[in-house]
Enzyme design. Structure first.
Site, short mmCIF file in Angstrom:
data_model
loop_
_atom_site.label_atom_id
_atom_site.label_comp_id
_atom_site.label_asym_id
_atom_site.label_seq_id
_atom_site.Cartn_x
_atom_site.Cartn_y
_atom_site.Cartn_z
N LYS A 191 -7.74 3.04 -3.64
CA LYS A 191 -8.94 3.58 -3.70
C LYS A 191 -9.35 4.92 -2.92
CE LYS A 191 -11.23 -1.24 -4.51
NZ LYS A 191 -11.98 -2.13 -3.90
N ARG A 245 -5.70 -7.78 -3.57
CA ARG A 245 -5.94 -7.27 -4.83
C ARG A 245 -5.09 -5.84 -4.88
NH1 ARG A 245 -9.17 -4.27 -8.02
NH2 ARG A 245 -9.60 -4.97 -10.05
#
Ligand code: 8Y4
Length: 286
Positions: free
Chosen positions: A226, A260
């Site tokens: 991210k 995840r």
């Protein structure tokens, strides 16, 4: 503490891996990877799912809507067409535990019928009809926090105390789920890293993740590749694996139960090292 995910049961006494499978043509990190001649290729998607399972993924998260700012909005029919065949094949042919990343009631219903074991909704069942649709599937749901809407959420995120606001929001959504007929053991929580949060907000949420883990619901986190790593390290999305692994270790040390990730094999090694450190005996086998 075994959690029932449809036909599958998963022991969350040690952390588990959710591998990401994007069926969108425009995802930031892996958009269009399973497209051939402009069409989603089921064999390519299945091959990637099989690879992640071989590498140690405990479940596969299948999504058909990109939530990145500027992404092309997807119609419900388009999302159904992308997601449901992949859910059916990964659950059916591979026998894997499938998580469906959706906010759409129709996609929830049809994915459950196709064999999904978990509903992963970044909007925490706030879309019209989603709460009822999800509850009727009988599946557990992951409730994620997001401030604002995908298109504008990174413009000016503001919190008095991000941990308190995320906790209050997630507990409010738990309450709504319990009132709609969910059992408490069907709920998982996620602070939603990167969804309407600055780098400092993300870091504080991770630093204080234990406060969220202590709410008593299994915690799922998505940190892999991210933009907080882009900001922290100045690296583009292809160069974020070491940072992602550091965040994975930090999150499981603070109580996260499902991670995840895009890079399953490498994260699996992190979790094996973590579990060895936690264990009194065993768990060191290759
Ligand atoms: C690079 C790679 C840059 C990935 C951005 C991204 C989460 C999630 C997403 C999460 C849960 C993403 C569907 C965003 N993130 N579901 N979904 N938790 N539960 N961005 O953090 O991966 S998509």
């Amino acid at each position: 503490m075994p959690v029932i995910f449809g036909d599958h049961s998963l022991d969350l006494s040690r952390p588990r891996i959710m591998g990401v499978l994007n069926t969108t043509p425009d995802s930031f990190s892996d958009g269009g990877r399973y497209y051939q001649s402009g069409r989603l290729s089921l064999p390519l998607a299945l091959q990637r799912a099989r690879q992640m399972l071989d590498e140690g993924a405990d479940m596969i998260d299948i999504g058909g809507e990109s939530t990145r700012p500027g992404a092309i909005p997807v119609s419900e029919q388009e999302e159904l067409d992308r997601v449901v065949p992949v859910v059916e094949a990964v659950a059916g042919e591979l026998g894997a535990l499938v998580s469906v990343d959706t906010s759409s009631p129709a996609v929830m219903r049809e994915s459950a019928a196709a064999g999904a074991g978990l509903i992963n909704d970044v909007r925490a069942l706030r879309r019209e009809g989603a709460l009822e649709a999800a509850q009727r599937t009988g599946l557990p749901v992951c409730l994620m926090h997001m401030q604002g809407q995908p298109d504008t959420m990174q413009k000016q995120p503001e919190y008095r105390d991000p941990v308190q606001e995320v906790r209050d929001f997630l507990l409010e959504r738990c309450e709504a789920c319990l009132n709609a007929g969910f059992q408490a053991d069907q709920l998982l929580l996620d602070p939603g890293f990167g969804f309407g949060k600055s780098l400092e907000h993300n870091l504080e949420l991770l630093r204080r993740l234990r406060e969220l883990a202590d709410l008593g619901y299994p915690l799922l986190v998505g940190l892999s590749r991210k933009s907080m790593l882009g900001k922290l390290l100045g690296r583009d999305v292809a160069q974020r694996l070491p940072g992602s692994l550091a965040l994975a270790m930090a999150s499981v040390q603070r109580g996260a139960k499902i991670i995840r990730v895009h890079d399953v094999a490498a994260t699996c090694d992190v979790l094996r090292v973590f579990s060895a450190l936690e264990d009194q005996a065993g768990a060191h086998s290759p």
